[in-house]
Write a protein that holds these residues in place. Structure first.
Motif, short mmCIF file in Angstrom:
data_model
loop_
_atom_site.label_atom_id
_atom_site.label_comp_id
_atom_site.label_asym_id
_atom_site.label_seq_id
_atom_site.Cartn_x
_atom_site.Cartn_y
_atom_site.Cartn_z
N UNK A 51 -30.12 6.44 -14.96
CA UNK A 51 -29.57 4.99 -14.76
C UNK A 51 -28.12 5.14 -14.46
N UNK A 55 -23.83 1.80 -11.11
CA UNK A 55 -23.42 0.86 -12.32
C UNK A 55 -24.31 -0.13 -13.10
N UNK A 56 -24.05 -0.37 -14.28
CA UNK A 56 -25.02 -1.09 -15.16
C UNK A 56 -25.60 -2.33 -14.39
N UNK A 57 -24.79 -2.76 -13.69
CA UNK A 57 -24.91 -4.35 -13.08
C UNK A 57 -26.37 -4.09 -11.96
N UNK A 58 -26.08 -3.06 -11.47
CA UNK A 58 -27.32 -2.46 -10.28
C UNK A 58 -28.71 -2.41 -11.02
N UNK A 59 -28.55 -1.87 -12.43
CA UNK A 59 -29.65 -1.69 -13.05
C UNK A 59 -30.42 -2.93 -13.88
N UNK A 60 -29.49 -3.96 -13.67
CA UNK A 60 -30.02 -5.37 -14.30
C UNK A 60 -30.85 -6.15 -13.23
N UNK A 61 -31.94 -6.43 -13.92
CA UNK A 61 -32.95 -7.00 -12.94
C UNK A 61 -32.40 -8.45 -12.40
#
Lengths: 827, 197
Positions: A51, A55-61
């Motif tokens: 993960x 970046x985190x935002x791309x992991x956010x659904x």
């Protein structure tokens, strides 16, 4: 876990990371088992795709709620609207025909790719309140779609494809568009993108579409992106510059639309007058660059337009007649500039150093150089050259290498009577960079042009800079024709390597020979960097290493197809100079002058060739022209001085010398001439003064060489020998081996010919002028006489001595002033 | 209340100059903007097409701040603040979604690439946030690197500027923090202890 424990783990972990295999095993074997397990469990996690890779935002659904509308198809429903068919597709999104099922009426739905900003959603409410027969009504606003009145018909843009409109029709449309704008402006709504493509011709009359939808410079509207979006051809000057716009910006766009309806042609820098004087007055007042001079309100314009309406039929006849005349005399038709150019080709601009917000030193200096190279291609713009800038810096009591900050650039601009400064900045934005260029008038402080451009990555910065500079040229008033002819992108012509440009820039500001390693480095980074070869060649020439100089000239010439016109204008004649093809050198300088008539150095160089060839009148002419173009540059005055001396116009030479002294244009090269004039005239006080001037200077060897030659001429061998030795040593200390060895040779020659020298004073019986004249002349035609020894022998000495400081603006002129050209005042 | 870029720039400079009250007012301006952009990004069906995820912080910076007058220190401070906000925004969003879907998902934290696209990462963000908070107690700088890089999308050079440290330290911190957190997450997912994920 305690922080101490963590530090222990951290230390060991990194140590283990730095090694592999057996070494790692050995390292871990030495620590206690618990710590080892800890490290091993961490090492086992060494990631191969997890993960953290993005970046985190791309992991956010994605969130499902109030999604924007995309991919609408026939039959789909959007709230109460049922999609019927797609009407079109544009840059912003798609347009559909739909039915509002609540009212059963047909509507148009326009979708955009991005969601509307909150601010736009507020603004849309105001737009929706507009209710006017000539405005396309906005019914509803969604997160990324607009529901509008469905208008069927064609746009004025489409209609104009088949030519201008009949006068009456054009006037009718004009009054309806004006009425629509007046209504919107009364409610505080600015259209921002008025153009023929946004005006529909419906059965009931014209309908203006898309009020307030365009993005404007300062405030975000539709999507929140801070970009100037609109249609450049119809944008007001302030809008193009990204300033806040008001209703008067629409007035400008309206002027463009009216002009196009009446003539069938788009407004361009050369527009024809309209047939009706009244109309011409209305339209030209719309198109005023200066906000204050435009129609203050559309309402006023509307009243004026109504007056034209009343005499419509007369106007029509006049227009037809005028069109006929225009067609007949198309070539001689009356054109004028509808927009006063921001600058004229008489103006000079000062470049400031870039403000570097990136923290990356590679951009320091490099971007200013890159901008200079790009703008130099323009025969329209004249950039104040570094010599002049340094002169002003000195007068401002600043170091010559001081950063030209924006305020300093402004100060220089004012002091030197230049027109504007161009400053720039660069900021990084993730991987990308934002470049801003701005031209500011230093008389009025008005912003003349502003460009902002984003480069995706470092490799594209030079490219972006070139693009921005080109846009700037146009905004500053250069004709499209000129730009098209003389504009090649920086990365294509100069170099695409930032690092190479960085070295090149540093090399340029170093003293010629000190620059060589930097140019070499630039060449290593970019084998096709013609200008780096060129300047290396010049540096060697200045140092007297003609063999190497020729080699580099050849290298630069080999790359001639990949250089800008301005670079070509420098390289080609230099190549012919290095290869000794004088005719071609003259031809190519003349060509350079035709292309860039404002570049003083080309005149200076050509003048030098002429003087060398004994064509003093021509040389004088070029020297005068060069000085006219750049009164603060020294070299053209040297051409004048040489020419006056050789033409036996000594009073003029003296007068010029006095003037140069007063103005402080008396560098070593000039002082050398002064010293020789003093010798020739036997002016002891002047001789002493000039010798004194050289004392301790880096060019002292020039004065020493001259004195040595003089004493030699007077049979004072011992003094001469001493002075030659000192000259050689001094030159050597400056790293000028070639010059040093020429002093040695001169000394040896003097020893060999000892006793055979005619022991004449430099001033002959027929007066000093006559003596000098003899020394001027083509090498092959040296006449025997009083001055022969002095000139023929000492020419070499002087030639060696003279090499160092003839480096002009960019060291384009080598020190050697054509030694081959024989017996003349070779200084 | 939307402040102009000049006002925001002024606040940034004031904060950077040591005025702590400016931070609060600055955050008031920046947070909603960043949240709006993040939400827009998350809603977009084709991520990467409209805004680059990594550029959110940069974009908000460019939009709100007059970049021509801000020096690198002030910029670094802004980025540091924005990265922290991004963390909060994403964690809040995940929490909201988690409550909406409570019970619908198996408690499983998948950390490999494919699982990232499943709804599980909602929870992984919450779990990661917890693990990061825990981690910051023993290794504050290392945790900050994760916040800046993973949540803020900052580049290595920018992190160097924010933390006033060397690129090597940033690289090493990131290297260790990653494995540390991955290990912590795998432990927590393996523990049926009812730990707040």
């Amino acid at each position: 876990m305690s922080p101490e424990r963590f530090r222990q783990i951290e230390k060991l972990y990194h140590a283990a990371r730095d090694v592999t295999g057996g070494e790692r095993a050995a390292l871990l074997a030495r620590v206690d088992p618990e710590l080892r397990r800890e490290i091993e469990s961490l090492l086992a996690r060494l990631p191969s795709g997890n993960l953290f890779d993005r970046p985190a935002i791309q992991n956010a659904p994605q969130t499902p709620e109030d999604a924007t509308v995309t991919g609408l198809t026939t039959g789909a429903s959007l709230g109460p609207y049922r999609i019927e068919s797609k009407l079109g597709e544009g840059g912003m999104g798609e347009v559909f025909r739909a039915i509002d099922t609540r009212l059963g009426r047909a509507v148009a739905i326009k979708t955009t790719q991005e969601q509307f900003s909150a601010r736009f959603q507020r603004e849309a409410r105001a737009i929706a309140s507009l209710n006017h027969p000539n405005i396309c009504t906005l019914h509803d606003v969604g997160p990324n779609y607009l529901v509008m009145e469905l208008v069927e018909g064609e746009t004025i843009a489409a209609r104009l494809k088949s030519g201008s409109l009949p006068m009456e029709t054009a006037l009718a449309y004009a009054s309806q568009i004006t009425a629509a704008l007046a209504e919107a402006h009364a409610k505080g709504i600015v259209h921002r993108d008025l153009k023929p493509g946004n005006i529909m011709i419906a059965k009931s009359g014209v309908k203006v579409l898309d009020f307030g939808l365009a993005k404007s410079g300062q405030d975000e509207t539709v999507t929140g992106s801070r970009m100037v979006m609109g249609t450049p051809a119809y944008m007001s000057p302030e809008q193009r510059e990204g300033k806040t716009v008001d209703a008067r910006s629409d007035v400008y766009s309206l002027g463009c639309v009216l002009y196009e309806m009446f003539t069938g042609a788009k407004v361009s820098s050369r527009r024809q007058r309209l047939s009706s004087r009244k109309l011409e007055r209305i339209v030209s007042r719309c198109l005023e660059e200066d906000l204050a001079r435009r129609w203050p309100t559309v309402a006023e314009l509307e009243r004026e337009l109504a007056g034209v309406n009343a005499s419509g039929s007369r106007g029509k006849r006049m227009f037809a007649a005028a069109a006929g005349i225009l067609a007949l005399f198309a070539g001689a038709a009356y054109f004028y500039f509808h927009r006063a150019p921001k600058l004229t080709d008489k103006d000079t601009i000062v470049l400031a150093d870039f403000v570097n917000h990136t923290g990356d030193p590679i951009f320091d200096g490099t971007l200013r150089q890159g901008l200079a190279i790009q703008l130099e291609q323009s025969p329209f713009l004249k950039i104040m050259d570094d010599q002049q800038v340094q002169g002003v810096l000195r007068r401002m009591r600043l170091a010559p290498e001081a950063r030209i900050t924006n305020p300093i650039a402004q100060e220089i601009c004012v002091r030197e009577g230049a027109a504007a400064t161009v400053d720039g900045s660069i900021a990084s934005l993730g991987k990308s960079y934002v470049l801003t260029l701005q031209a500011v008038s230093c008389q009025t402080s008005a912003t003349l042009a502003r460009e902002q451009i984003q480069a995706e990555d470092k490799e594209r910065v030079l490219n972006a800079l070139g693009t921005a500079a080109t846009a700037m040229r146009s905004k500053l008033g250069e004709s499209p024709n000129s730009i098209q002819k003389l504009n090649r992108p920086l990365e294509q012509v100069t170099t695409r390597s930032l690092e190479a440009l960085q070295n090149f820039t540093a090399g340029k500001s170093a003293h010629p020979l000190a620059g060589v390693p930097l140019f070499e480095r630039a060449i290593t980074l970019d084998r096709n960097f013609a200008m780096a070869y060129y300047l290396t060649g010049i540096a060697y020439e200045v140092a007297g290493d003609m063999g190497r100089s020729r080699e580099y000239a050849k290298q630069a010439f080999r790359l001639i197809d990949g250089v800008s016109e301005f670079e070509r204008a420098k390289i080609v004649p230099y190549y012919y100079r290095a290869t000794g093809e004088v005719d071609k050198e003259i031809d190519s300088y003349q060509l350079s002058i035709r292309t860039y008539p404002r570049t003083w150095d080309f005149h200076n160089q050509l003048g030098l060739v002429y003087v060398d060839l004994g064509q003093y009148e021509e040389g004088l002419k070029e020297g005068l022209e060069g000085a006219r173009l750049e009164p603060s540059a020294e070299p053209p005055y040297r051409r004048q001085l040489d020419a006056y001396i050789c033409l036996d116009r000594l009073p003029e030479a003296r007068q010029l010398a006095r003037k140069l002294r007063e103005q402080g244009l008396d560098g070593p090269r000039m002082r050398q001439r002064f010293l020789e004039m003093a010798y020739v005239e036997g002016d002891k006080a002047a001789i002493a003064r000039e010798i004194q001037w050289f004392a301790g200077k880096r060019e002292e060897y020039l004065g020493l060489g001259l004195q040595a030659a003089y004493w030699n001429l007077h049979g004072r061998r011992a003094e001469s020998h001493k002075l030659y030795q000192r000259a050689a040593e001094t030159a050597l200390r400056r790293g000028l081996q070639e010059a040093a060895s020429e002093f040695e040779e001169a000394d040896a020659r003097a020893r060999r010919t000892r006793g055979q020298l005619p022991d004449h004073a430099p001033h002959g019986s027929s007066g000093p002028g006559a003596g000098i004249v003899r020394r001027c002349g083509r090498g092959g035609e040296t006449r025997r006489g009083d001055f022969e020894a002095f000139s023929q022998r000492n020419r070499l000495e002087f030639r060696a001595a003279s090499r160092d400081s003839r480096c002009d603006r960019d060291q384009a002129r080598p020190g050697q002033e054509r030694g081959s050209a024989g017996v003349r005042l070779a200084l | 209340m939307e402040a102009s870029s000049a006002e925001i720039t002024h606040l940034l400079k004031a904060w950077s100059g040591g005025d702590p009250t400016a931070l609060e007012r600055l955050a008031e301006q920046v947070y909603p903007e960043l949240r709006l952009m993040a939400r827009r990004y998350m809603k977009s069906e084709r991520p990467g097409n409209t805004i680059q995820a990594t550029a959110l912080v940069h974009e908000v910076y460019l939009r709100l701040v007059d970049v021509t007058t801000v020096d690198w220190r002030e910029r670094a401070q802004f980025f540091g603040m924005a990265a922290q906000m991004m963390r909060r925004i994403l964690v809040d969003a995940a929490r909201v979604r988690g409550s909406q879907k409570r019970g619908a998902m198996a408690v499983k934290v998948n950390l490999d690439e494919t699982a990232v696209l499943s709804p599980a990462p909602d929870r992984s963000i919450l779990a990661l946030d917890d693990a990061l908070t825990e981690f910051s107690r023993v290794a504050p700088r290392q945790a900050k690197v994760v916040e800046l890089r993973y949540f803020g999308g900052l580049t290595e050079e920018e992190i160097v500027a924010v933390l006033k440290t060397s690129p090597r330290t940033v690289r090493r911190d990131w290297d260790l923090a990653r494995v540390w957190l991955l290990r912590a997450l795998s432990h927590s997912s393996g523990e049926p202890s009812g730990r707040q994920l």
